[in-house]
Design a protein around this motif. Structure first.
Motif, short mmCIF file in Angstrom:
data_model
loop_
_atom_site.label_atom_id
_atom_site.label_comp_id
_atom_site.label_asym_id
_atom_site.label_seq_id
_atom_site.Cartn_x
_atom_site.Cartn_y
_atom_site.Cartn_z
N TYR A 1 0.96 -1.38 0.06
CA TYR A 1 0.02 -0.05 0.10
C TYR A 1 0.99 1.19 0.06
O TYR A 1 0.53 2.21 -0.81
CB TYR A 1 -1.00 0.04 1.05
N GLY A 2 2.08 1.13 0.91
CA GLY A 2 3.06 2.45 0.73
C GLY A 2 3.41 2.55 -0.66
O GLY A 2 3.67 3.82 -0.84
N LEU A 3 3.89 1.59 -1.36
CA LEU A 3 4.51 1.72 -2.57
C LEU A 3 3.57 2.23 -3.23
O LEU A 3 3.65 3.06 -4.43
CB LEU A 3 5.17 0.24 -3.17
N TRP A 4 2.07 1.63 -3.48
CA TRP A 4 1.14 2.31 -4.60
C TRP A 4 0.92 3.67 -4.17
O TRP A 4 1.01 4.39 -4.92
CB TRP A 4 -0.18 1.40 -4.29
N TYR A 5 0.87 4.02 -2.73
CA TYR A 5 0.41 5.28 -2.52
C TYR A 5 1.51 6.46 -2.74
O TYR A 5 1.17 7.61 -3.38
CB TYR A 5 0.42 5.27 -0.71
N ALA A 6 2.78 5.91 -2.95
CA ALA A 6 3.78 6.78 -3.12
C ALA A 6 4.44 6.73 -4.49
O ALA A 6 5.60 7.16 -4.68
CB ALA A 6 4.91 6.93 -2.07
N GLN A 7 3.73 5.87 -5.19
CA GLN A 7 4.12 5.61 -6.66
C GLN A 7 4.62 6.83 -7.54
O GLN A 7 5.69 6.56 -8.13
CB GLN A 7 3.04 4.62 -7.37
N ASP A 8 3.84 7.90 -7.45
CA ASP A 8 4.25 9.08 -8.19
C ASP A 8 5.86 9.58 -7.74
O ASP A 8 6.46 9.97 -8.57
CB ASP A 8 3.21 9.96 -8.29
N LEU A 9 5.75 9.75 -6.63
CA LEU A 9 7.01 10.17 -5.84
C LEU A 9 8.22 9.43 -6.17
O LEU A 9 9.34 9.69 -6.43
CB LEU A 9 6.85 10.35 -4.21
N LEU A 10 7.91 8.09 -6.22
CA LEU A 10 9.01 7.00 -6.38
C LEU A 10 9.42 6.85 -7.93
O LEU A 10 10.51 6.68 -8.20
CB LEU A 10 8.52 5.58 -6.09
N HIS A 11 8.29 7.37 -8.66
CA HIS A 11 8.81 7.32 -10.12
C HIS A 11 9.64 8.64 -10.39
O HIS A 11 10.60 8.67 -10.92
CB HIS A 11 7.46 7.66 -10.96
N ASP A 12 9.13 9.79 -9.56
CA ASP A 12 9.91 11.28 -9.79
C ASP A 12 11.32 10.98 -9.35
O ASP A 12 12.31 11.59 -10.02
CB ASP A 12 9.15 12.33 -9.26
N THR A 13 11.37 10.45 -8.03
CA THR A 13 12.73 10.34 -7.54
C THR A 13 13.60 9.32 -8.35
O THR A 13 14.76 9.93 -8.79
CB THR A 13 12.52 9.58 -5.99
N LEU A 14 12.89 8.37 -8.95
CA LEU A 14 14.02 7.46 -9.78
C LEU A 14 14.53 8.30 -11.10
O LEU A 14 15.71 7.94 -11.37
CB LEU A 14 13.16 6.06 -10.13
N THR A 15 13.47 8.92 -11.71
CA THR A 15 13.77 9.42 -12.76
C THR A 15 14.83 10.64 -12.54
O THR A 15 16.00 10.66 -13.39
CB THR A 15 12.73 10.05 -13.70
N LEU A 16 14.76 11.25 -11.57
CA LEU A 16 15.85 12.29 -11.13
C LEU A 16 16.95 11.82 -10.84
O LEU A 16 18.13 12.49 -11.24
CB LEU A 16 15.37 13.25 -10.06
N ALA A 17 16.89 10.72 -10.09
CA ALA A 17 18.19 10.18 -9.53
C ALA A 17 19.12 9.53 -10.55
O ALA A 17 20.20 9.22 -10.56
CB ALA A 17 17.87 9.22 -8.15
N SER A 18 18.25 8.56 -11.57
CA SER A 18 19.16 7.87 -12.56
C SER A 18 19.47 8.72 -13.83
O SER A 18 20.31 8.27 -14.81
CB SER A 18 18.02 6.79 -12.97
N LEU A 19 19.39 10.25 -13.62
CA LEU A 19 19.66 10.97 -15.06
C LEU A 19 21.37 10.66 -15.24
O LEU A 19 21.84 10.61 -16.49
CB LEU A 19 19.53 12.36 -14.47
N PRO A 20 22.35 10.75 -14.25
CA PRO A 20 23.74 10.44 -14.68
C PRO A 20 23.85 9.01 -15.66
O PRO A 20 24.89 9.03 -16.42
CB PRO A 20 24.35 10.35 -13.54
#
Length: 333
Positions: free
Chosen positions: A27-46
């Motif tokens: 539920y926590g992963l689903w609830y924060a899925q947008d934040l997780l997606h955004d965090t991953l895309t930003l962090a993986s830029l290099p």
């Protein structure tokens, strides 16, 4: 008498408890899925930025383009014999008691106007910017007027202006050394940034450019207070890191050109600090940098940019989760 050992008790985990924990995690992963997606895309830029870079970095081999500009006239305002895809419009932004009121920056801007005679020119102020956003991007108006940091308004506005009108947008501290006509043959151009990504201090694009539209459309999604710190909030919500991340996730980046130097001098067009490139002088005002910028930049130089990006994103994720839990518990943060 011999000692008697006590039997070891094995605590059994009730099936119901395991199921509850698993449910809460999912539920926590689903609830924060947008934040997780955004965090991953930003962090993986290099990691994601270099993919297919040979296709979108301007080069003599692929594009028949001289990135040193030595073979182009300094007064060349058109891409002829190639078609001009970028309209002849210059944009500068000065919101609040900004650069337009400073004689130095007015003179710097004038250098670009002088190099492009006959081009249409816009100086976007509070009044004209408010009118543009409210009329043509009403879905963004409330967010745009309530940005915490003024530079976020400037960054978001540059994308909206570039999408709606097309043309060339430059920071007020960029002095033009030559006309930008040779670059008008491309749908989109921005200079490379150090150590990765692109710079938004100078961009040029066709009207209605699809990538610039993506920059506009994703402003809502990435609008977060990253740790409540000014520098990461600006960079990840509207700034260079944000624009580079949206570039990196485009399915076809071949037309989204990035201007860098030749192999022997790849940083030729970087606009970091006070520098002079073949086309621009950058006076490096960095007026929006706050107290946290120096620390984060230092970490990036000493440990690589993956560390501060991942660190800020990870801590931001923890703070976000804690804040949401407190709110759901009915406590005031």
């Amino acid at each position: 008498m011999g000692s008697t050992s006590r039997p070891i008790r094995v605590r059994r985990v009730r099936p119901g408890s395991s199921a509850l924990v698993l449910f809460l995690v999912l539920y926590g992963l689903w609830y924060a899925q947008d934040l997780l997606h955004d965090t991953l895309t930003l962090a993986s830029l290099p990691l994601t930025w270099p993919r297919y870079s040979e296709h979108f970095y301007l080069s003599a081999e692929l594009d028949d383009f001289d990135v040193t500009f030595a073979n182009y006239s300094i007064h060349q305002t058109s891409a002829a014999p190639f078609p001009d895809r970028v309209p002849p419009i210059l944009h500068h932004i000065s919101l609040g008691s900004g650069a337009a009121t400073h004689s130095k920056w007015s003179e710097v801007r004038q250098s670009c106007l002088d190099m492009h005679p006959g081009w249409e020119a816009f100086l976007w102020t509070d009044e004209t910017a408010d009118k543009l956003v409210s009329q043509h991007f009403p879905e963004l108006y409330n967010m745009w007027t309530t940005y915490r940091y003024p530079i976020e308004k400037v960054d978001a506005l540059r994308y909206m202006v570039l999408y709606h009108h097309g043309g060339v947008i430059l920071d007020m501290d960029l002095q033009c050394k030559r006309a930008l006509g040779p670059l008008r043959r491309f749908e989109f151009v921005a200079p490379a940034a150090h150590p990765t990504g692109l710079s938004i201090s100078f961009m040029m694009a066709s009207k209605g450019n699809t990538y610039v539209r993506q920059l506009v459309d994703n402003l809502h999604r990435y609008n977060r207070q990253w740790l409540g710190l000014p520098y990461p909030t600006v960079m990840f919500s509207t700034g260079c890191h944000y624009a580079s991340t949206i570039h990196a996730i485009q399915p076809n980046r071949a037309e989204l050109k990035v201007l860098a130097g030749p192999k022997e001098n790849p940083n030729m067009h970087n606009l970091n600090g006070r520098v002079s490139t073949p086309i621009l002088n950058h006076f490096g005002s960095s007026s929006w940098h706050s107290y946290d910028a120096a620390i984060i930049v230092l970490l990036g130089k000493t440990h690589g940019w993956a560390l501060p990006v991942v660190g800020v994103a990870a801590v931001g994720l923890v703070f976000y989760g804690a804040r949401r839990l407190k709110r759901r518990a009915g406590l005031r943060v």
